[in-house]
Structures are given as C-alpha cells and as structure tokens.
Design an enzyme around this catalytic site. Structure first.
Site, PDB file in Angstrom:
ATOM      1  N   LYS A   1       0.819  -1.210   0.000  1.00  0.00           N
ATOM      2  CA  LYS A   1       0.000   0.000   0.000  1.00  0.00           C
ATOM      3  C   LYS A   1       0.857   1.266   0.000  1.00  0.00           C
ATOM      4  CE  LYS A   1      -3.026   2.593   3.165  1.00  0.00           C
ATOM      5  NZ  LYS A   1      -2.044   3.557   3.730  1.00  0.00           N
ATOM      6  N   ASN A   2       1.828   1.331   0.895  1.00  0.00           N
ATOM      7  CA  ASN A   2       2.613   2.558   1.022  1.00  0.00           C
ATOM      8  C   ASN A   2       3.455   2.834  -0.220  1.00  0.00           C
ATOM      9  OD1 ASN A   2       1.540   2.934   3.557  1.00  0.00           O
ATOM     10  ND2 ASN A   2       3.277   2.046   4.640  1.00  0.00           N
TER      11      ASN A   2
ATOM     12  N   ARG B   1      -4.607  10.697   3.339  1.00  0.00           N
ATOM     13  CA  ARG B   1      -3.336  11.367   3.607  1.00  0.00           C
ATOM     14  C   ARG B   1      -2.389  11.245   2.419  1.00  0.00           C
ATOM     15  NH1 ARG B   1      -0.492  13.644   7.564  1.00  0.00           N
ATOM     16  NH2 ARG B   1       1.763  13.397   7.576  1.00  0.00           N
TER      17      ARG B   1
ATOM     18  N   ASP C   1      -5.570   8.235   8.790  1.00  0.00           N
ATOM     19  CA  ASP C   1      -5.800   7.689  10.119  1.00  0.00           C
ATOM     20  C   ASP C   1      -5.713   8.770  11.190  1.00  0.00           C
ATOM     21  OD1 ASP C   1      -6.144   5.061   9.333  1.00  0.00           O
ATOM     22  OD2 ASP C   1      -3.999   4.647   9.353  1.00  0.00           O
TER      23      ASP C   1
ATOM     24  N   ASP D   1       4.002   0.479  11.777  1.00  0.00           N
ATOM     25  CA  ASP D   1       2.739  -0.080  11.303  1.00  0.00           C
ATOM     26  C   ASP D   1       2.477  -1.492  11.819  1.00  0.00           C
ATOM     27  OD1 ASP D   1       1.996   2.166   9.953  1.00  0.00           O
ATOM     28  OD2 ASP D   1       2.686   1.495   7.993  1.00  0.00           O
TER      29      ASP D   1
ATOM     30  N   MET E   1       6.329   6.975  17.717  1.00  0.00           N
ATOM     31  CA  MET E   1       6.072   7.937  16.647  1.00  0.00           C
ATOM     32  C   MET E   1       4.674   8.547  16.665  1.00  0.00           C
ATOM     33  SD  MET E   1       8.191   5.980  13.629  1.00  0.00           S
ATOM     34  CE  MET E   1       8.067   7.319  12.453  1.00  0.00           C
TER      35      MET E   1
END
Length: 436
Positions: A22-23, A97, A121, A319, A341
C-alpha cells in the site's frame, strides 16, 4: 454500515498471497505525474486508499487504463490546474493522507501544486513541516489558507540544495525526491527515509531517466534532469500484510504459508516476531509458519523484560506494533510495547482488555502486555475499528477469540487490506461481511 461478524477459535490452514504494498503504491502512482509518457504499474493493491487516489488523478486529467486486476497504465499528458484549485478537488483530496504526495511531482514538473489538508488515520499529530521545508529549500514559496484548509506551493524554478530533514519522514522524503528529480543542479537529502518503499520509488524514477544515488541509505544525491520518460514498474509485496499474517497464524495456532514475500525487503520483521517465540521457516521466497500450541517471549540478555519499539528503517516499522501487541496477549511472558512515533495508536487496547487481555496502558506511547500463554482465550465482543492497523489487529484478536465478535467501521480495514475477508475465508476463517 458494513461490519465483520467473526466466529473465532478455529485454526486456519493454507497458502496466503500478499497484496502489493500500500505505502509503495501511493508513492509510485503519484510519481506518474512527473512525465507525459505512459507509465505502467503492476501489482497495485485495489484497496480503498489506492482506488481513491486513482480517482483523484482522473479528476485532474490523468488518463487511466485498467489492463487487468492490479495492472494499470497512466498518462498525465495534461493536468487541469483550474480543477486543482476548485472546491470539488479540495473535497476529494481531503479523503486520504496519501494525496499529500501529489505536491512533489506537480511542483517538480509544473512549478505549482495545490492540495487540501489531507485526511487519513486519526493516530495523533502527523506534521507536514518536513514536506514544505524541503520544498522551500528547493526555492518554492509556501502558502497556507487557514480558512479554506488549503496548501499551495509555487516556484519560478526549483534549484537543487542540501537538505537536512528534521525527521526521516517516509512521505516527506518521497515528496522531496519527486520535486528534486527535475530541479536544476544537485540536491542532497540527509536523514532521508530509506524504507523499501523509498528504494522502490527511487529505482522507478531512475528507470524513467532520473539520476538518484545512495538508494538504500539515508543520504541521497539527486542530479536534476530536464525530462523523465515512461516506464514499467512492479510493486513489492506488502510487508505490513505479511507481518499481519504471521501474527494471525500465531494467535490462531494455524499453519500458514505466505507466498513470495520478497525476504530481502522484510528487514527485521521476521526476527522481531521470532523474539516473541514464533517459529518462521524460510522456503525459498516463501514464508512458512507452522502451527504452535504455545510461543514464549524472549528476554534481553541481562534477563530484563523485552521491549519492542518502532524506529525509522531499518528499525522496526510502526505499522506492525499493533500486531505485535495483539500477538503478545497470548504469548508466554511479558513485553513492553513502546510506540514512539504516534501518541494515539495504542488507545485501541481498551477493546482488547474488554476481550480479556492483560494489558497495562502506561501512557499514550507505552503498554505492558502480560501474556496469557494460550491458556485463557480472548472472548468475543463488539468493537469498532479506529484505524487501518488497529482494525486488522482487532480482526486477528477476534479470529483467535472464543465466541462471536462484531467489528464495525470496517471501511478502515478495507482502506489497507484488499478483500481480506475473502482471502481469510480461503484459509478456513469464519468471517462474514454484514450490514447492520
């Protein structure tokens, strides 16, 4: 409202094929804006966030052809900048985002870019300063319309520069790289993120004619070029989904083989799960997780309690901390989870506590988990998914639990996991998508 109904406590078995990352997909799809030539991208995960990004690109003039499932060709010969400044685009762009990464390629190729405050998110503050400071260092002017919640960056000409990033932001690094490849002169980016997603983006850009050196390190040197050409690119398997399935196998005492995982791009993910006592076997490029009745958390060499924390790559990805936390609830032993984070990512633990997990939430960043050693199963309950990663973690917990669970707001899970219910049913999971 779509809901997952899950009857837990059943072991699963079979082969699992991970989706594309996905990223990475969000980055490389935005990179198609850097050329007017055709760009073909394969292994695109057809998940909500990616599909929304593709629809946004269509609205601004990008021609998109779906060759087959996960295989798309893009052409951004003409971009409608009037639409980019419209209220309709502000509404569309605010949905995710990942839309922030439209700025870098638009600025690099056209010297102007516009984007609304992006969504995504709700996991705490996620500053965009790294992106905009990078653009400013390249010679861009920055404007934020607080009333309209709208960003604009413009430049007469981008000029390469030395940029020391305040934080190793993955999306910030990607945005600055995409703005730099067509800038005049040399750009050096220090403290750059170096995740496989960034490496893949750089390799794709180099195949388009860019000149990027230092790929895989935190110091990138980019010699600007006048023009980029088309290319063909294949996205890596999603390491976050791979980690999720490792956790699922352990929690449900299942034997699962994850196919074609691209081991060399997994970093320390397998070793981190092994520290929880989970057996993982390498079978060429496949990953086999055998069924285990119990798994025991290791301690540090001095005998102190294990701490698992996130860090910029090659550290452990944030993640997967939610998955590590859930898996630890049924391990033998204790572990401290330190989410450095994001300050809101651990708040979903109250739902696990309702299921019977033994967790002490120390503060917004730390939680201590006392494992139940598979002796007291979690119990089914009704939950709501707050974000993508917490959502899949709750799904794993429900599949291991005794009884029936309901997970509402599964749109959050669909944003990051393609047809996850169908693929889990193929492994024997009792999961149904219902409307309530």
């Amino acid at each position: 409202m779509n809901t997952f109904q899950i009857v837990g406590g059943n072991p699963l078995h079979g082969n699992f094929h991970p989706q594309g990352a996905k990223n990475e997909a969000l980055q490389v799809i935005c990179a198609i804006l850097l050329t007017s030539d055709l760009v073909r991208i394969k292994n695109i995960p057809e998940i909500q966030d990616v599909l929304i990004l593709i629809e946004i690109l269509k609205t601004v003039g990008v021609k998109v052809i779906r060759n087959s499932k996960g295989d798309y060709t893009f052409c951004s010969e003409e971009i409608d900048f009037d639409f980019l400044k419209s209220k309709e685009f502000r509404k569309n762009g605010a949905q995710l985002r990942g839309s922030i990464m439209l700025l870098g390629p638009l600025l690099g190729r056209f010297q102007e870019a516009y984007i609304p405050v992006p969504g995504g998110d709700k996991i705490g503050r996620r500053r965009l300063d790294t992106h905009f400071q990078g653009f400013i260092s390249l010679g861009a002017k920055f404007l934020y319309d607080e009333e309209e919640k709208y960003y604009a960056v413009t430049a007469e000409e981008l000029q390469g520069n030395y940029i020391l990033l305040e934080e190793a932001s993955v999306t910030g690094t990607a945005n600055i790289i995409m703005a730099s490849v067509l800038a005049k002169g040399t750009t050096q980016i220090y403290n750059a993120a170096c995740e496989p997603y960034i490496q893949q983006l750089c390799k794709m850009l180099n195949s388009m004619g860019a000149n990027i050196q230092g790929i895989g390190s935190n110091f990138l040197t980019i010699e600007g070029v006048e023009k980029l050409r088309g290319t063909e690119h294949t996205i890596l398997p999603d390491m976050i989904e791979i980690g999720s399935i490792i956790g699922l196998a352990a929690m449900t005492k299942s034997e699962i083989t994850i196919k074609n995982v691209s081991w060399k791009n997994l970093g320390n993910i397998p070793d981190t799960f092994k520290r929880l006592g989970i057996h993982i076997d390498k079978q060429e490029d496949d990953m086999h997780i055998p069924a285990q009745e119990h798994y025991k958390i290791q301690k540090f060499m001095d005998g102190s309690i294990l701490t698992v924390s996130d860090a910029p790559w090659p550290g452990f990805t944030p993640d997967l901390l939610s998955i590590i936390l859930v898996v630890s609830t049924q391990a033998q032993g204790s572990v401290l989870i330190h989410q450095k984070m994001f300050e809101s990512r651990l708040f979903f633990v109250d739902k696990l506590i309702d299921m019977g997990a033994q967790i002490i939430l120390c503060d917004p960043h730390r939680a201590t988990v006392i494992g139940l050693n598979q002796e007291i199963p979690l119990r089914g309950t009704m939950m709501t998914s707050p974000d993508i990663r917490a959502g899949i973690s709750l799904l794993i917990a429900a599949l291991s639990a005794k009884g029936t669970s309901l997970i509402h707001n599964i749109y959050q899970i669909d944003r990051g996991y393609e047809n996850i219910d169908g693929r889990l049913r193929a492994l024997g999971a009792d999961i149904t998508r219902v409307k309530i």
